[in-house]
Design a protein around this motif. Structure first.
Motif, short mmCIF file in Angstrom:
data_model
loop_
_atom_site.label_atom_id
_atom_site.label_comp_id
_atom_site.label_asym_id
_atom_site.label_seq_id
_atom_site.Cartn_x
_atom_site.Cartn_y
_atom_site.Cartn_z
N ASN A 176 -8.85 8.09 -6.31
CA ASN A 176 -8.53 6.69 -6.01
C ASN A 176 -7.43 6.12 -6.91
OD1 ASN A 176 -10.28 6.19 -3.80
ND2 ASN A 176 -12.00 6.25 -5.25
N ILE A 177 -6.53 7.00 -7.36
CA ILE A 177 -5.37 6.54 -8.12
C ILE A 177 -4.16 6.56 -7.19
CG2 ILE A 177 -3.80 7.06 -10.03
CD1 ILE A 177 -6.15 8.38 -11.48
N LEU A 183 -4.52 12.77 -6.85
CA LEU A 183 -4.69 11.39 -7.32
C LEU A 183 -5.49 10.57 -6.32
CD1 LEU A 183 -1.14 10.69 -8.82
CD2 LEU A 183 -3.27 11.16 -10.06
N LYS A 184 -5.23 10.79 -5.03
CA LYS A 184 -5.96 10.08 -3.98
C LYS A 184 -7.46 10.35 -4.07
CE LYS A 184 -3.01 9.27 -0.42
NZ LYS A 184 -2.18 9.71 0.69
N THR A 230 -0.22 6.45 -5.89
CA THR A 230 1.10 6.89 -6.34
C THR A 230 2.14 5.89 -5.84
OG1 THR A 230 0.47 9.23 -6.25
CG2 THR A 230 2.82 8.74 -6.17
N GLU A 265 -1.56 0.99 -18.33
CA GLU A 265 -2.45 1.78 -17.47
C GLU A 265 -1.65 2.60 -16.45
OE1 GLU A 265 -6.37 -0.95 -17.01
OE2 GLU A 265 -4.50 -1.90 -16.39
N ASN A 290 -7.17 5.96 -19.19
CA ASN A 290 -7.18 4.71 -18.45
C ASN A 290 -6.08 4.59 -17.40
OD1 ASN A 290 -9.44 3.52 -19.60
ND2 ASN A 290 -8.26 3.07 -21.48
N ILE A 291 -5.40 5.69 -17.08
CA ILE A 291 -4.30 5.60 -16.11
C ILE A 291 -4.86 5.26 -14.73
CG2 ILE A 291 -2.46 6.88 -14.96
CD1 ILE A 291 -1.93 6.15 -17.93
N LYS A 292 -4.34 4.20 -14.17
CA LYS A 292 -4.83 3.72 -12.87
C LYS A 292 -3.75 3.72 -11.81
CE LYS A 292 -8.61 1.17 -14.91
NZ LYS A 292 -8.89 -0.01 -15.73
N LEU A 293 -2.55 4.11 -12.19
CA LEU A 293 -1.42 4.14 -11.25
C LEU A 293 -0.40 5.15 -11.75
CD1 LEU A 293 0.34 2.86 -8.91
CD2 LEU A 293 1.15 1.22 -10.63
#
Lengths: 174, 174, 174, 174
Positions: free
Chosen positions: C47-48, C43-44, C50, C97, C3-6
């Motif tokens: 769509n996460i 990550l980009k 940094t 998250e 669930n990591i979003k950032l």
């Protein structure tokens, strides 16, 4: 070996790790190691001069030599054997009385002519197999100092030099 | 492998350890290694040109190339395969006659197209498994030179090149 | 973990080896590693975003962030938990998250609050024993990228992301 | 050992790896390590001051000391024992209440006089055999901090200091 009367050293890859730092505007840096300064000092206490012979031609090396009060500095050298021979003539020495440390192919001819030759342990194999001593540190990690100290040790001079330094309790430029 | 007529190299992570030095005023530095300069020289003695293709667009690389007299320098490249193909066309070569060393994902497509591909041993695993040779040093520790020397060794040319260099006793820009 | 979003990252000791280069006139440099730039890019592609949170306040980090198109940059931060919480509120996220990598005592409180915490393997023992993952490289050797890649691997996303990158054959700022 | 009331530190070879970066125009750089800043902070939390005594005379060290709010800074020192003794007199301390870390021959006399002496593990053998503690990292890799932390550990203070730092959740200059 006991007859060494002059130490000559290459710079890039010996006093440095070969690194050449370029910036965007034409400036350049080299990273020296303060550890090598004691090598110059120890030789001075024995009245053995240090000379620099390098293919590079830059004020960076000139300033480093000035700080360590090294008088014999040859920059932009194309033929290291010729320059070393000239210096020996001037100082009334033979190349067999010279110790030289270098790390690459442009050092090979001079390494083959001096009385005591050395390279850092990360030099190419075709350099390593042509020198008397492989110094067990990389260029830039104090290889010149280790070369000097090994020479002093082999002549049972290191303890005496350290003690002499301590007795006069002098500082020195690093 | 004997047919390599052009060496192409990436810069960041190959000629450097990937380091990008930023200062406070917008200046930037890269640390090159004098060791790689002999790689360029050895190829020159064989009349094999060296080309640089990098995604970065900076005068730092341009100046380094000038010092080593590398004529084919491509900065700010988005599509390395296209640029390499263009260069090959101009030089009447095929990509199978090219050796390329790169270290990261933006090198993968070109690495997959050339005749001989390599990366430093600290490249990511998905790069390592797609190249012919993993060079046993890190980027910035002379990986380009080691690539050239291994190529020369495999073709029994290294001893000859070193000897040829010694015979002419020439210096070269480091 | 899925669930990591950032991703949030510290800079000194993570993107660098902790080195702070001071010159004589008040200028300062940091050495970044191009390797970490691919972490931001990967990550980009998912769509996460940094984010950078650092206690230091310097244009050096600002410029690095701009080059890598990192929008969330917090400099001169005294309370990292407060800043991270604010950012989460703005992005409608919970700290659980968030993935965070830091290396020292001023990172400990935030490391204890996020969903996934990490440090480079040369962090002090009292940091190491409080994180979920010890990344097996030193700060400055691509620790951020390795953190991202390990996350992708654990979620079976790394091969896909590399392939996606290759398909679009795009370049990216390093 | 419990009676240490002042930490004194050398700079080159302890806070740095001995590297001296020279550019072409007379500028010079040193590379510090943010890791050491926590050593100064931990001592501050115990009301133990940190002093710098170095043979070099450069604004580089002055600025680093200012950032870390180190008040006792002695540059261009020829006789380290004399300067340390003077400082002790001013602070009403004895040299036996001082801890000192240095790495080279110009540190030997002071190392022999203080209550607790240390050097990084890459110091010369004749330094190593004259100190109480050999710190198991190289100069520039946080040797000063490790010296401080080992002292705290031996006095069962490290966990408490880390906890005290966390409780006040303060930031500090790195």
């Amino acid at each position: 070996m006991e007859n060494i009367k002059l130490f000559i050293t290459d710079i890039d890859g010996v006093w440095t790790d070969g690194g050449m730092y370029y910036d965007q505007s034409g400036n350049e840096l080299k990273k020296f190691n303060t550890s090598d300064s004691a090598g110059v000092l120890f030789l001075k206490l024995l009245n053995i001069p240090t000379a620099i012979i390098t293919g590079e031609n830059t004020d960076i090396v000139k300033r480093r030599a000035e700080k360590l009060q090294i008088r014999h500095v040859f920059l932009g050298v194309k033929d290291k054997v010729a320059v070393a021979t000239d210096l020996c003539n001037r100082l009334n020495l033979d190349l067999t009385e010279v110790a030289y440390i270098g790390d690459d192919i442009n050092d090979l001819l001079l390494l083959g002519r001096v009385g005591l030759s050395a390279c850092p342990f990360n030099a190419p194999s075709y350099v390593k197999k042509r020198v008397d001593w492989i110094i067990p540190v990389r260029g830039g990690d104090g290889a010149f100092r280790q070369f000097v100290e090994r020479y002093l040790e082999r002549n049972n001079l290191l303890d005496e030099i350290v003690q002499r330094y301590l007795n006069q309790n002098s500082s020195f430029n690093q």
